[in-house]
Design a protein around this motif. Structure first.
Motif, PDB file in Angstrom:
ATOM      1  N   SER A 273     -41.103 104.857  -3.321  1.00 57.18           N
ATOM      2  CA  SER A 273     -41.081 103.849  -2.560  1.00 57.18           C
ATOM      3  C   SER A 273     -40.208 102.757  -2.917  1.00 57.18           C
ATOM      4  CB  SER A 273     -42.661 103.210  -2.356  1.00 57.18           C
ATOM      5  OG  SER A 273     -42.932 102.809  -3.658  1.00 57.18           O
ATOM      6  N   THR A 274     -39.725 102.771  -4.025  1.00 52.23           N
ATOM      7  CA  THR A 274     -38.891 101.700  -4.938  1.00 52.23           C
ATOM      8  C   THR A 274     -37.406 102.309  -4.391  1.00 52.23           C
ATOM      9  OG1 THR A 274     -40.188 100.947  -6.424  1.00 52.23           O
ATOM     10  CG2 THR A 274     -38.210 100.446  -6.464  1.00 52.23           C
ATOM     11  N   LEU A 275     -36.879 101.815  -3.568  1.00 51.81           N
ATOM     12  CA  LEU A 275     -35.545 102.344  -3.081  1.00 51.81           C
ATOM     13  C   LEU A 275     -34.698 101.555  -2.884  1.00 51.81           C
ATOM     14  CD1 LEU A 275     -37.231 104.389  -0.138  1.00 51.81           C
ATOM     15  CD2 LEU A 275     -36.776 105.066  -2.344  1.00 51.81           C
ATOM     16  N   SER A 276     -33.238 101.816  -3.023  1.00 51.34           N
ATOM     17  CA  SER A 276     -31.972 100.949  -3.089  1.00 51.34           C
ATOM     18  C   SER A 276     -31.023 101.595  -2.206  1.00 51.34           C
ATOM     19  CB  SER A 276     -31.292 100.599  -4.324  1.00 51.34           C
ATOM     20  OG  SER A 276     -31.028 101.795  -5.091  1.00 51.34           O
ATOM     21  N   LEU A 277     -30.054 100.683  -1.689  1.00 43.78           N
ATOM     22  CA  LEU A 277     -29.078 101.127  -0.644  1.00 43.78           C
ATOM     23  C   LEU A 277     -27.694 100.722  -1.068  1.00 43.78           C
ATOM     24  CD1 LEU A 277     -28.849 102.527   2.215  1.00 43.78           C
ATOM     25  CD2 LEU A 277     -28.919  99.967   3.048  1.00 43.78           C
ATOM     26  N   SER A 278     -26.697 101.687  -0.790  1.00 44.42           N
ATOM     27  CA  SER A 278     -25.314 101.230  -0.967  1.00 44.42           C
ATOM     28  C   SER A 278     -24.414 101.611   0.416  1.00 44.42           C
ATOM     29  CB  SER A 278     -24.688 101.872  -2.304  1.00 44.42           C
ATOM     30  OG  SER A 278     -24.569 103.429  -2.103  1.00 44.42           O
ATOM     31  N   GLY A 279     -23.472 100.964   0.400  1.00 46.12           N
ATOM     32  CA  GLY A 279     -22.792 101.364   1.612  1.00 46.12           C
ATOM     33  C   GLY A 279     -22.209  99.932   2.165  1.00 46.12           C
ATOM     34  N   PRO A 280     -21.242 100.087   3.372  1.00 44.01           N
ATOM     35  CA  PRO A 280     -20.825  98.951   3.873  1.00 44.01           C
ATOM     36  C   PRO A 280     -22.013  98.007   4.454  1.00 44.01           C
ATOM     37  CG  PRO A 280     -19.765 100.832   4.662  1.00 44.01           C
ATOM     38  CD  PRO A 280     -20.962 101.553   3.867  1.00 44.01           C
ATOM     39  N   ASP A 281     -21.642  96.869   4.584  1.00 43.92           N
ATOM     40  CA  ASP A 281     -22.678  95.877   5.181  1.00 43.92           C
ATOM     41  C   ASP A 281     -23.226  96.125   6.416  1.00 43.92           C
ATOM     42  OD1 ASP A 281     -22.300  94.462   2.620  1.00 43.92           O
ATOM     43  OD2 ASP A 281     -21.065  92.868   3.949  1.00 43.92           O
ATOM     44  N   ALA A 282     -22.332  96.645   7.369  1.00 45.13           N
ATOM     45  CA  ALA A 282     -22.766  97.038   8.593  1.00 45.13           C
ATOM     46  C   ALA A 282     -23.802  98.148   8.616  1.00 45.13           C
ATOM     47  CB  ALA A 282     -21.729  97.239   9.664  1.00 45.13           C
ATOM     48  N   PHE A 283     -23.698  99.057   7.717  1.00 42.08           N
ATOM     49  CA  PHE A 283     -24.343 100.280   7.662  1.00 42.08           C
ATOM     50  C   PHE A 283     -25.934  99.754   6.863  1.00 42.08           C
ATOM     51  CE2 PHE A 283     -26.185 103.583   4.617  1.00 42.08           C
ATOM     52  CZ  PHE A 283     -26.687 104.335   5.482  1.00 42.08           C
ATOM     53  N   GLN A 284     -25.661  98.873   5.791  1.00 39.41           N
ATOM     54  CA  GLN A 284     -27.091  98.374   5.272  1.00 39.41           C
ATOM     55  C   GLN A 284     -27.882  97.819   6.155  1.00 39.41           C
ATOM     56  OE1 GLN A 284     -26.448  96.641   1.438  1.00 39.41           O
ATOM     57  NE2 GLN A 284     -24.769  97.594   1.078  1.00 39.41           N
ATOM     58  N   ALA A 285     -27.288  96.901   7.067  1.00 42.82           N
ATOM     59  CA  ALA A 285     -27.935  96.095   8.265  1.00 42.82           C
ATOM     60  C   ALA A 285     -28.617  97.070   9.306  1.00 42.82           C
ATOM     61  CB  ALA A 285     -27.094  95.234   8.851  1.00 42.82           C
ATOM     62  N   ALA A 286     -27.843  98.040   9.285  1.00 44.11           N
ATOM     63  CA  ALA A 286     -28.306  99.306  10.541  1.00 44.11           C
ATOM     64  C   ALA A 286     -29.628 100.037   9.816  1.00 44.11           C
ATOM     65  CB  ALA A 286     -27.259 100.268  10.885  1.00 44.11           C
ATOM     66  N   ALA A 287     -29.376 100.159   8.657  1.00 44.63           N
ATOM     67  CA  ALA A 287     -30.581 101.114   7.870  1.00 44.63           C
ATOM     68  C   ALA A 287     -31.786 100.067   7.632  1.00 44.63           C
ATOM     69  CB  ALA A 287     -30.008 101.627   6.371  1.00 44.63           C
ATOM     70  N   ALA A 288     -31.644  98.729   7.557  1.00 48.82           N
ATOM     71  CA  ALA A 288     -32.627  97.792   7.380  1.00 48.82           C
ATOM     72  C   ALA A 288     -33.551  97.771   8.736  1.00 48.82           C
ATOM     73  CB  ALA A 288     -32.270  96.524   6.912  1.00 48.82           C
ATOM     74  N   ARG A 289     -32.654  97.640   9.954  1.00 50.80           N
ATOM     75  CA  ARG A 289     -33.345  97.506  11.305  1.00 50.80           C
ATOM     76  C   ARG A 289     -33.835  98.808  11.357  1.00 50.80           C
ATOM     77  NH1 ARG A 289     -28.228  95.496  12.324  1.00 50.80           N
ATOM     78  NH2 ARG A 289     -27.513  97.618  13.137  1.00 50.80           N
ATOM     79  N   VAL A 290     -33.503 100.151  10.991  1.00 52.48           N
ATOM     80  CA  VAL A 290     -34.123 101.429  11.289  1.00 52.48           C
ATOM     81  C   VAL A 290     -35.509 101.622  10.460  1.00 52.48           C
ATOM     82  CG1 VAL A 290     -33.912 103.963  10.851  1.00 52.48           C
ATOM     83  CG2 VAL A 290     -32.021 102.669  11.926  1.00 52.48           C
ATOM     84  N   ALA A 291     -35.475 100.997   9.317  1.00 51.29           N
ATOM     85  CA  ALA A 291     -36.336 100.832   8.269  1.00 51.29           C
ATOM     86  C   ALA A 291     -37.852 100.099   8.761  1.00 51.29           C
ATOM     87  CB  ALA A 291     -36.071 100.479   6.960  1.00 51.29           C
ATOM     88  N   GLY A 292     -37.211  98.909   9.333  1.00 50.62           N
ATOM     89  CA  GLY A 292     -38.315  98.052  10.151  1.00 50.62           C
ATOM     90  C   GLY A 292     -38.819  98.741  11.474  1.00 50.62           C
ATOM     91  N   SER A 293     -38.203  99.177  12.170  1.00 52.83           N
ATOM     92  CA  SER A 293     -38.553  99.914  13.562  1.00 52.83           C
ATOM     93  C   SER A 293     -39.457 101.014  13.427  1.00 52.83           C
ATOM     94  CB  SER A 293     -37.347  99.828  14.540  1.00 52.83           C
ATOM     95  OG  SER A 293     -36.399 100.869  14.233  1.00 52.83           O
ATOM     96  N   ALA A 294     -38.935 101.859  12.266  1.00 53.00           N
ATOM     97  CA  ALA A 294     -39.600 103.092  12.151  1.00 53.00           C
ATOM     98  C   ALA A 294     -40.638 103.148  11.112  1.00 53.00           C
ATOM     99  CB  ALA A 294     -38.511 104.053  11.659  1.00 53.00           C
TER     100      ALA A 294
END
Length: 90
Positions: A57-78
């Motif tokens: 459950s402790t996770l980190s993310l790398s990549g372009p800002d737009a991708f990180q924002a999209a991943a955060a939105r997906v994580a929240g909605s899913a």
């Protein structure tokens, strides 16, 4: 936990695993990291869930800002607790 269709995979030396959809690798398990080659919502969600199963459950993310924002939105909605460990989009 991913409960969708089985994903074809291919193992390469030194143990990297390509997960394929429509014949194209879209997610690569490199052991200590995952690399996502697809920025579609369903691919991001699958990668987040896979990473959570693999890394916990402790996770980190790398990549372009737009991708990180999209991943955060997906994580929240899913209802995925956080972005994925070592997940990057190149």
């Amino acid at each position: 936990m991913y409960r969708g269709h089985a994903l074809p995979s291919e193992v390469h030396a030194p143990g990297d695993v390509d997960y394929r959809r429509d014949g194209t690798a879209f997610l690569v398990d490199e052991g200590r990291t995952l690399r996502l080659w697809d920025d579609q919502r369903d691919a991001i969600e699958l990668a987040l869930r896979f990473a959570q199963q693999k890394f916990g459950s402790t996770l980190s993310l790398s990549g372009p800002d737009a991708f990180q924002a999209a991943a955060a939105r997906v994580a929240g909605s899913a209802c995925v607790p956080s972005p994925a460990a070592g997940l990057s989009l190149r």
